[in-house]
Structures are given as C-alpha cells and as structure tokens.
Design a protein around this motif. Structure first.
Motif, PDB file in Angstrom:
ATOM      1  N   GLY A  22       0.839  -1.190   0.000  1.00 27.54           N
ATOM      2  CA  GLY A  22       0.000   0.000   0.000  1.00 27.54           C
ATOM      3  C   GLY A  22       0.872   1.238   0.000  1.00 27.54           C
ATOM      4  N   PRO A  23       0.257   2.437  -0.088  1.00 31.40           N
ATOM      5  CA  PRO A  23       1.012   3.689  -0.206  1.00 31.40           C
ATOM      6  C   PRO A  23       1.545   4.183   1.141  1.00 31.40           C
ATOM      7  CG  PRO A  23      -1.326   4.142  -0.283  1.00 31.40           C
ATOM      8  CD  PRO A  23      -1.193   2.649  -0.226  1.00 31.40           C
ATOM      9  N   GLY A  24       2.714   3.687   1.546  1.00 35.08           N
ATOM     10  CA  GLY A  24       3.321   4.136   2.786  1.00 35.08           C
ATOM     11  C   GLY A  24       4.184   3.058   3.416  1.00 35.08           C
ATOM     12  N   THR A  25       5.160   3.485   4.236  1.00 35.43           N
ATOM     13  CA  THR A  25       6.073   2.527   4.850  1.00 35.43           C
ATOM     14  C   THR A  25       5.408   1.705   5.953  1.00 35.43           C
ATOM     15  OG1 THR A  25       6.841   4.274   6.358  1.00 35.43           O
ATOM     16  CG2 THR A  25       8.112   3.920   4.330  1.00 35.43           C
ATOM     17  N   ASP A  26       4.209   2.092   6.345  1.00 33.20           N
ATOM     18  CA  ASP A  26       3.485   1.296   7.340  1.00 33.20           C
ATOM     19  C   ASP A  26       2.859   0.047   6.708  1.00 33.20           C
ATOM     20  OD1 ASP A  26       1.893   3.124   5.922  1.00 33.20           O
ATOM     21  OD2 ASP A  26       0.273   2.977   7.394  1.00 33.20           O
ATOM     22  N   HIS A  27       2.887  -0.040   5.391  1.00 32.98           N
ATOM     23  CA  HIS A  27       2.367  -1.230   4.706  1.00 32.98           C
ATOM     24  C   HIS A  27       3.469  -2.272   4.561  1.00 32.98           C
ATOM     25  CE1 HIS A  27      -1.615   0.331   3.526  1.00 32.98           C
ATOM     26  NE2 HIS A  27      -1.002   1.505   3.478  1.00 32.98           N
ATOM     27  N   ASP A  28       3.057  -3.538   4.464  1.00 34.23           N
ATOM     28  CA  ASP A  28       4.011  -4.637   4.367  1.00 34.23           C
ATOM     29  C   ASP A  28       4.837  -4.549   3.083  1.00 34.23           C
ATOM     30  OD1 ASP A  28       3.078  -5.697   6.735  1.00 34.23           O
ATOM     31  OD2 ASP A  28       1.683  -7.080   5.736  1.00 34.23           O
TER      32      ASP A  28
ATOM     33  N   ALA B 167       3.844  -8.065 -11.358  1.00 40.00           N
ATOM     34  CA  ALA B 167       3.555  -7.812  -9.947  1.00 40.00           C
ATOM     35  C   ALA B 167       3.101  -6.359  -9.799  1.00 40.00           C
ATOM     36  CB  ALA B 167       4.790  -8.071  -9.092  1.00 40.00           C
ATOM     37  N   ILE B 168       2.210  -6.116  -8.842  1.00 40.73           N
ATOM     38  CA  ILE B 168       1.665  -4.771  -8.619  1.00 40.73           C
ATOM     39  C   ILE B 168       1.900  -4.383  -7.162  1.00 40.73           C
ATOM     40  CG2 ILE B 168      -0.444  -3.379  -8.541  1.00 40.73           C
ATOM     41  CD1 ILE B 168      -1.522  -5.077 -10.832  1.00 40.73           C
ATOM     42  N   GLY B 169       2.421  -3.173  -6.943  1.00 35.35           N
ATOM     43  CA  GLY B 169       2.640  -2.687  -5.585  1.00 35.35           C
ATOM     44  C   GLY B 169       2.844  -1.184  -5.582  1.00 35.35           C
ATOM     45  N   TRP B 170       3.303  -0.670  -4.455  1.00 31.88           N
ATOM     46  CA  TRP B 170       3.449   0.778  -4.273  1.00 31.88           C
ATOM     47  C   TRP B 170       4.900   1.112  -3.953  1.00 31.88           C
ATOM     48  CZ3 TRP B 170      -0.517   4.457  -4.585  1.00 31.88           C
ATOM     49  CH2 TRP B 170      -1.806   3.925  -4.777  1.00 31.88           C
ATOM     50  N   ILE B 171       5.346   2.260  -4.467  1.00 32.55           N
ATOM     51  CA  ILE B 171       6.722   2.696  -4.269  1.00 32.55           C
ATOM     52  C   ILE B 171       6.740   4.214  -4.096  1.00 32.55           C
ATOM     53  CG2 ILE B 171       7.165   2.966  -6.750  1.00 32.55           C
ATOM     54  CD1 ILE B 171       9.984   1.875  -6.256  1.00 32.55           C
ATOM     55  N   ALA B 172       7.701   4.709  -3.289  1.00 26.70           N
ATOM     56  CA  ALA B 172       7.842   6.151  -3.118  1.00 26.70           C
ATOM     57  C   ALA B 172       8.228   6.796  -4.449  1.00 26.70           C
ATOM     58  CB  ALA B 172       8.892   6.449  -2.056  1.00 26.70           C
ATOM     59  N   GLU B 173       7.610   7.915  -4.741  1.00 23.28           N
ATOM     60  CA  GLU B 173       7.796   8.566  -6.043  1.00 23.28           C
ATOM     61  C   GLU B 173       9.253   8.897  -6.334  1.00 23.28           C
ATOM     62  OE1 GLU B 173       5.608  12.119  -8.591  1.00 23.28           O
ATOM     63  OE2 GLU B 173       5.567  12.185  -6.396  1.00 23.28           O
TER      64      GLU B 173
END
Length: 244
Positions: free
Chosen positions: A193-199, A229-235
């Motif tokens: 998810g969008p943030g470092t609090d996500h796994d 694969a789909i996930g979130w990364i810091a811009e």
C-alpha cells in the motif's frame, strides 16, 4: 488499445467439478461425466438434468455447456443462457463467466455489456482468470463500464499471473497506454500500500521497468513489465524520464 486487439470473448468449455453432497447425486453426476467423456451425450443429459432441476449448480452449468456448444443437441444459446443463469445465481464462477460471454457477444439478442460486466466481475472476484481478462477488455474499451486502463491492467495482470494466455497477449499492449518508469535505486522495497506502514511486497533493483497505475500523495502504484507484480513505491525512487 486498438479494437483489432479485442477478440470475441470465448466460452470456458470444460465440465464442472461436482460439489460435495448426497452420495446418490454424486454417483449420478459422475456417471454423466463418464458418459460425456465417451461422447454419449444423451446419457450425460439424462443423468444431469434431474440434478440440475433439483438446483445443483454444477449440473446446471454442464447443461449450459451442452446447449451452448451443441453437444448431442441442437445448439441453443437461449437455453444455455437460462441454465448458466441458474448456476451463476448460485455463485458458480464458470457459469458466471460463460453467461457474461453470451451477453457480451449478443448470442441471444443485442450485446448487453453492462450485464456482461456484472457477471464477469462476480466470477473475477472468485479468481476466475478468463473473467478477469474479459472484464479487463471491457474496461479498456469502456463497454458496460467507465473506461479505466489502470483497472484493466490490474485485472489482466491477475489473470496473466494465473497463466491465462489471452491476458498474457493483451497486457503488453495494454500497458503501452500507461506512463512508463524505471526504478532508480538498488534493493528498493515495493509495498502493499502507499506508505512505509504497509508490508513489503517485494524488493527490486535499479533499472527495473514499470508502468504507473495510480498516485496517492508521494506514492505511486506500479505494475512491473516483467512478471506483472503490482505494488506501491515512493515517487522519488522512480525515474519517469529514463535518466540516471
């Protein structure tokens, strides 16, 4: 995405697995399956129809299959639709998918993309790869749903990861319409998810090719060109200009 890429949706053509139940029902179902495999469609129908009329979703799906393809009977899309619908309304994913195909292709009248999308979605949420791919193609074209290429990519990627060949063919060209980027750093964590609090979903290295699906704050939802694969990364960890 060019219309030439969108192929006519195809039915799933394989028998249902019998749902656990009464022994007599199971024996009748298996007898029908054996007869069907041997090309004895009359016996298969005789075994399955009573079960279907009693509400067995697997038998209902199989009767839909018989009439949709003309196995031992005159092909009748209307009768197939009704048996598929009975099974689909009980949550049987393959029936939901095949009902969607009949509706999308206009087998029993004008194409009904809205209804097709509804049934594809029901099946896709159960993990049916063919339905995920077909629903993705409706999102690409905006048929029965609002056009949404990012949502299409998510669905097609899920299908491709299940080795759905149509999704694997469609995805590369589908992704061409989404912003491209490369990973800047080494050992970069991709999150669920969008943030470092996500796994942490996975770790990737510099130069990996991705496409951007969505933005939330300073985070980007990405899909990898290789493996999907789909996930979130810091811009700040993405290079959207192809520069070092």
């Amino acid at each position: 995405m060019p219309m030439s890429m969108i192929r006519r949706a195809a039915l799933i053509v394989c028998l249902a697995a019998f749902s656990p139940g009464a022994t007599a029902q199971s024996e009748s179902y298996e007898s029908g399956a054996d007869a069907f495999a041997a090309g004895d469609y009359d016996t298969a129908m005789a075994q399955w129809r009573p079960l279907a009329e009693e509400g067995n979703a697997a038998a209902q799906y199989n009767l839909g299959l018989v009439f949709a393809n003309g196995f031992g009977v005159m092909r009748n899309a209307g009768t197939a639709r009704e048996w598929y619908r009975k099974s689909a309304e009980q949550g049987y994913a393959r029936a939901q998918h095949n009902l969607g195909v009949l509706l999308q292709n206009g087998e029993t009248g004008e194409p009904d993309y809205t209804a097709a999308a509804r049934w594809y979605r029901e099946a896709a949420e159960q993990g049916e790869a063919a339905a995920q791919n077909n629903l993705a193609m409706l999102y690409v074209q905006g048929l029965g749903v609002e056009e949404d290429r990012a949502r299409a990519a998510r669905l097609a990627a899920e299908a491709a990861r299940q080795d759905n060949e149509s999704a694997r063919r469609n995805l590369p060209r589908l992704l061409e319409g989404l912003p491209a980027a490369t990973i800047k750093g080494s050992k970069v964590n991709v999150r669920t998810g969008p943030g470092t609090d996500h796994d942490k979903l996975l770790q990737t290295d510099k130069g990996a090719q991705v496409h951007i699906l969505a933005t939330e704050g300073e985070w980007k939802e990405i899909i990898f060109t290789d493996g999907y694969a789909i996930g979130w990364i810091a811009e700040f960890l993405l290079d959207t200009e192809g520069e070092d």
